[in-house]
Design an enzyme around this catalytic site. Structure first.
Site, short mmCIF file in Angstrom:
data_model
loop_
_atom_site.label_atom_id
_atom_site.label_comp_id
_atom_site.label_asym_id
_atom_site.label_seq_id
_atom_site.Cartn_x
_atom_site.Cartn_y
_atom_site.Cartn_z
N CYS A 2 0.85 -1.19 0.00
CA CYS A 2 0.00 0.00 0.00
C CYS A 2 0.89 1.25 0.00
O CYS A 2 2.07 1.19 0.29
CB CYS A 2 -0.87 0.00 1.26
SG CYS A 2 -1.81 -1.51 1.44
N ARG A 27 3.23 1.56 -7.69
CA ARG A 27 3.32 0.40 -6.78
C ARG A 27 2.13 -0.54 -6.96
O ARG A 27 2.12 -1.64 -6.42
CB ARG A 27 3.37 0.86 -5.32
CG ARG A 27 4.59 1.69 -4.96
CD ARG A 27 4.30 2.60 -3.77
NE ARG A 27 4.02 1.84 -2.57
CZ ARG A 27 4.91 1.68 -1.58
NH1 ARG A 27 6.10 2.22 -1.70
NH2 ARG A 27 4.62 0.99 -0.51
N TRP A 75 -3.23 -1.96 -1.67
CA TRP A 75 -2.96 -3.21 -2.39
C TRP A 75 -3.52 -4.30 -1.49
O TRP A 75 -2.93 -4.63 -0.46
CB TRP A 75 -1.45 -3.34 -2.61
CG TRP A 75 -1.00 -4.66 -3.14
CD1 TRP A 75 -0.69 -5.78 -2.44
CD2 TRP A 75 -0.82 -5.02 -4.51
NE1 TRP A 75 -0.33 -6.80 -3.26
CE2 TRP A 75 -0.39 -6.38 -4.55
CE3 TRP A 75 -0.97 -4.35 -5.70
CZ2 TRP A 75 -0.11 -7.04 -5.74
CZ3 TRP A 75 -0.69 -5.02 -6.89
CH2 TRP A 75 -0.27 -6.34 -6.90
N ASN A 101 -0.01 0.27 6.18
CA ASN A 101 0.61 -0.65 5.22
C ASN A 101 1.24 -1.77 6.05
O ASN A 101 1.96 -1.49 7.00
CB ASN A 101 1.68 0.09 4.40
CG ASN A 101 2.27 -0.80 3.31
OD1 ASN A 101 1.69 -1.84 2.98
ND2 ASN A 101 3.40 -0.40 2.77
N GLY A 102 0.93 -3.02 5.73
CA GLY A 102 1.52 -4.14 6.47
C GLY A 102 0.44 -5.17 6.78
O GLY A 102 -0.68 -5.09 6.29
N GLU A 483 14.69 -21.87 -15.08
CA GLU A 483 14.39 -20.47 -14.75
C GLU A 483 15.60 -19.58 -15.06
O GLU A 483 15.44 -18.48 -15.60
CB GLU A 483 13.98 -20.34 -13.29
CG GLU A 483 13.74 -18.93 -12.82
CD GLU A 483 12.62 -18.21 -13.58
OE1 GLU A 483 11.86 -18.86 -14.33
OE2 GLU A 483 12.53 -16.98 -13.44
N LYS A 487 15.43 -16.37 -17.60
CA LYS A 487 15.83 -15.02 -17.20
C LYS A 487 16.87 -14.46 -18.17
O LYS A 487 16.78 -13.32 -18.62
CB LYS A 487 16.40 -15.05 -15.78
CG LYS A 487 15.33 -15.19 -14.71
CD LYS A 487 14.66 -13.89 -14.44
CE LYS A 487 13.19 -13.74 -14.51
NZ LYS A 487 12.26 -14.72 -14.85
N GLU A 490 15.21 -13.71 -21.61
CA GLU A 490 14.18 -12.67 -21.76
C GLU A 490 14.71 -11.26 -21.53
O GLU A 490 14.10 -10.29 -21.97
CB GLU A 490 12.97 -12.95 -20.87
CG GLU A 490 13.20 -12.92 -19.39
CD GLU A 490 11.89 -13.14 -18.62
OE1 GLU A 490 10.82 -12.72 -19.09
OE2 GLU A 490 11.95 -13.74 -17.55
N HIS A 506 22.30 -37.30 -24.02
CA HIS A 506 21.23 -37.72 -24.96
C HIS A 506 21.05 -36.72 -26.09
O HIS A 506 19.95 -36.53 -26.60
CB HIS A 506 19.92 -37.91 -24.18
CG HIS A 506 20.04 -38.94 -23.10
ND1 HIS A 506 19.96 -40.29 -23.34
CD2 HIS A 506 20.33 -38.80 -21.79
CE1 HIS A 506 20.14 -40.95 -22.20
NE2 HIS A 506 20.37 -40.08 -21.25
N LYS A 602 4.14 -7.83 -19.19
CA LYS A 602 4.20 -8.32 -17.80
C LYS A 602 3.16 -9.41 -17.56
O LYS A 602 3.41 -10.37 -16.85
CB LYS A 602 3.95 -7.16 -16.82
CG LYS A 602 3.98 -7.57 -15.36
CD LYS A 602 5.32 -8.16 -14.97
CE LYS A 602 5.35 -8.70 -13.57
NZ LYS A 602 6.57 -9.51 -13.31
C1 AGP Z 1 8.78 -14.44 -16.26
O1 AGP Z 1 9.94 -13.66 -16.10
C2 AGP Z 1 7.93 -13.97 -17.43
N1 AGP Z 1 7.63 -12.61 -17.32
C3 AGP Z 1 6.77 -14.90 -17.73
O2 AGP Z 1 7.30 -16.16 -18.02
C4 AGP Z 1 5.70 -15.08 -16.62
O3 AGP Z 1 6.22 -15.82 -15.56
C5 AGP Z 1 4.53 -15.86 -17.24
O4 AGP Z 1 3.97 -15.07 -18.25
C6 AGP Z 1 3.45 -16.23 -16.22
O5 AGP Z 1 2.91 -15.07 -15.66
P1 AGP Z 1 1.95 -15.21 -14.38
O6 AGP Z 1 2.77 -15.76 -13.27
O7 AGP Z 1 1.48 -13.81 -14.11
O8 AGP Z 1 0.82 -16.14 -14.75
#
Ligand code: AGP
Length: 607
Positions: A2, A27, A75, A101-102, A483, A487, A490, A506, A602
């Site tokens: 928040c 935020r 939030w 907030n908290g 992962e 990272k 992307e 393999h 996002k």
């Molecule tokens: C992760 O860095 C990406 N931005 C992407 O893979 C993300 O995790 C994926 O789109 C899933 O999003 P969500 O967790 O909001 O469902």
């Protein structure tokens, strides 16, 4: 998280509060409100949705008369994002107004105690309990600081709040515990806010309040006290040189870096309200009515899918529950194979990912229970799930998900212990050891992150010209290898593949050459010997190796990156940020747009 702003000065307060809340919009929030005292009355304005909805309500002519007040963007963590739950909250007599907030962990117990004194409540929030607690103490006489101190000695959890009283126009009290709060000193005006951008246009002279500090302020004076003893504390003013953008990132260069460094606090916040302090029991009231699944089926995308795959290893190991993990875009287009006593778990930071939402709908159409693990309260997946656990990671701004995955792993860890305990597979001592290790983790990680960042910066320089990378892991670290590769891809646009290390022979090993480096996750565990053999195979083909490892593993590689050691699967909480920082430092070195990488959104709300 928040947003809080409080103002006492010579200007009309409401425009200052609105401007401050607008500067905190980044935020993320789902409702907003403000309050001020005018002619011995408290005036309260609140609205769900965006600030524009609040501004349309500011139609009374008092709005421009008040020169002090408090404002808030919420939030949601407890209670739906609606006007009733929006802040500020008043005590029952409308003498006090508070923004907070908290998370107050023991708010239900306190609510029951206050009801015994005849207090009634209008909202579902923990915040309203705090203002009623202070109000209840004031009935017995004494000052507002004394009532605040009494209340703070009763509550457990995290808070940053600002409070006003209709009987003390122009005075504001604010205090913090494990949630940020900053005091700003102006000329003939003073401020308190959750974040510097809220008052940066008015002053750069600040005090970063510390835990257990209470500030009392009006337009000309301020005093900081110990919130428990009310002993005055001497504090020095700091001058901030940041611009607004830098201030929004807390002084970090990118939101991604800020969010990586927020992970220790995220681990603490994820545990808030979920660990019973005396018994170390895991408390997940959200799923008390859900039977222990005979089989768990996890559905997610991207980073959340990797968290789910990590959960498979942990859940099967600790709770002996067979787990299937599927990518949502694959799951939704194949025939659903139903099975009695199966529970589906959808994992999503945004709660709006189209494929995951579609998969959820498909499961519900077949009448199976869905448990959602989401970060955004009120999101579609959260609303559509039969049961939902919120990760309480706060808004994640950077497109590359970092702290959200950390929070997902914490909740999956707690869920695994919770079901293992209920199946009597773990005794209370084992749970206490595991939870104790998790509880100790944030402080260790806080110390380690700066060291990790330096190491990542050095290593990334050496490999930033690579055209491709392998990320290898075994067991529960295989999902982290996936992962780490994601990272790097992307945000630096370098091709990378995560692989189970045992798969090298393999096929993939055909690609190894001096320009095709490997980052191997090689902790000191039962599979270290196997990883060492894989690394020898790579070196035989002159492949370069970065090993993310721990003291004493005796690896002989091109770049050894040693990280601290902890209990079992919790080593993941050192490995994950190291992978995130490696990708981050590589992308920064290559001059990429870290927070807004090309082609990415996002939240993937379309197929
Ligand atoms: C992760 O860095 C990406 N931005 C992407 O893979 C993300 O995790 C994926 O789109 C899933 O999003 P969500 O967790 O909001 O469902």
């Amino acid at each position: 998280m928040c947003g809080i702003i409080a103002y006492a000065g010579h200007r009309p307060a409401v425009p200052v509060l609105i401007q401050g809340l607008k500067s905190l919009e980044y935020r993320g929030y789902d409702s907003a409100g403000l309050a001020f005292v005018h002619r011995e009355s408290l005036h309260l304005f609140r609205a769900s949705g965006k600030l524009e909805a609040l501004e349309t309500k500011l139609d009374s002519d008092h709005v421009l008369h008040a020169t002090s007040g408090i404002g808030h963007t919420r939030w949601a963590t407890h209670g739906l994002p609606n006007e009733t739950n929006a802040h500020p909250h008043l005590d029952i007599n409308a003498h006090l107004a508070i923004v907070h907030n908290g998370i107050i962990e023991n708010f239900q117990d306190l609510k029951t105690m206050l009801a015994g004194f005849g207090c009634s409540f209008r909202s579902e929030t923990d915040t309203e309990v705090l203002v009623c607690l202070i109000s209840q103490r004031l009935k017995e006489g004494g000052s507002i600081p004394e009532a605040i101190s009494w209340a703070l000695n009763l509550i457990e959890g995290s808070y940053a709040f600002a409070l006003i009283s209709k009987n003390h126009p122009g005075t504001i009290w604010a205090a913090r515990q494990a949630s940020p709060l900053i005091f700003g000193q102006g000329t003939g005006e003073n401020f308190v806010a959750s974040d510097i951008p809220a008052f940066l246009p008015f002053t750069r002279d600040v005090i970063f309040l510390e835990d257990n500090e209470l500030v009392e302020m009006n337009s000309d004076q301020w005093t900081v006290y110990d919130a428990r003893t009310l002993e005055p504390i001497t504090k020095d003013i700091q001058a901030i040189s940041w611009d607004v953008q830098a201030a929004r990132k807390g002084g970090y260069k990118h939101y991604m870096l800020k969010e990586i460094f927020e992970q220790p606090q995220v681990i603490r916040d994820c545990m808030t309200g979920r660990i019973e302090r005396k018994t170390w029991n895991i408390q997940l009231p959200e799923i008390e009515s859900l039977p222990i699944p005979k089989r768990l089926h996890i559905i997610a995308c991207g980073t959340s899918f990797h968290a789910g795959l990590w959960g498979k290893y942990l859940m099967e190991n600790l709770a002996r529950i067979p787990v299937d993990v599927e990518i949502a875009s694959e799951f939704r287009y194949k025939p659903l194979v139903t099975e009695e006593d199966k529970v589906y778990l959808t994992i999503s930071q945004s709660g709006e990912t189209a494929d995951t939402l579609a998969a959820l709908a498909l499961v519900k159409k077949h009448g199976f229970p869905v448990l959602g693990l989401c970060n955004v309260v009120g999101s579609s997946i959260a609303r559509e799930s039969d049961h939902v656990i919120f990760t309480q990671a706060g808004p994640e701004i950077s497109v590359a998900s970092t702290k959200a995955m950390c929070s997902q792993l914490v909740l999956i860890f707690l869920l695994s212990l919770y079901w293992a305990r209920r199946k009597k597979l773990l005794d209370s001592q084992a749970v206490e050891n595991a939870v104790g290790s998790l509880t100790a983790l944030p402080d260790k990680l806080e110390l380690e992150l700066p060291v990790m960042r330096e190491r990542a910066a050095v290593i990334s320089r050496t490999y930033s010209a690579s055209r491709s990378f392998f990320f290898l892991g075994r067991g529960i670290y295989y999902p982290l290898a996936l992962e780490g590769a994601l990272k790097l891809k992307e945000i630096s646009y370098i091709h990378a593949e995560g692989y189970a290390a045992g798969e090298l022979k393999h096929g993939p090993i055909a690609l190894i050459d001096p320009d095709f480096p490997t980052l191997a996750i090689a902790p000191d565990d039962s599979l270290l010997g196997k990883i060492k053999s894989n690394l020898k195979e790579i070196q035989a083909r002159k492949g370069k190796i970065i090993a993310l490892t721990q003291d004493g593993t005796g690896l002989n590689v091109d770049d050894e990156w040693t990280i601290p050691k902890t209990w079992g699967a919790l080593n993941s909480f050192f490995i994950l940020p190291a992978l995130q920082l490696f990708a981050y430092e590589t992308a920064v070195y290559l001059g990429k747009d870290v927070d807004q990488p090309r082609n990415l959104a996002k939240s993937v709300t379309v197929e």
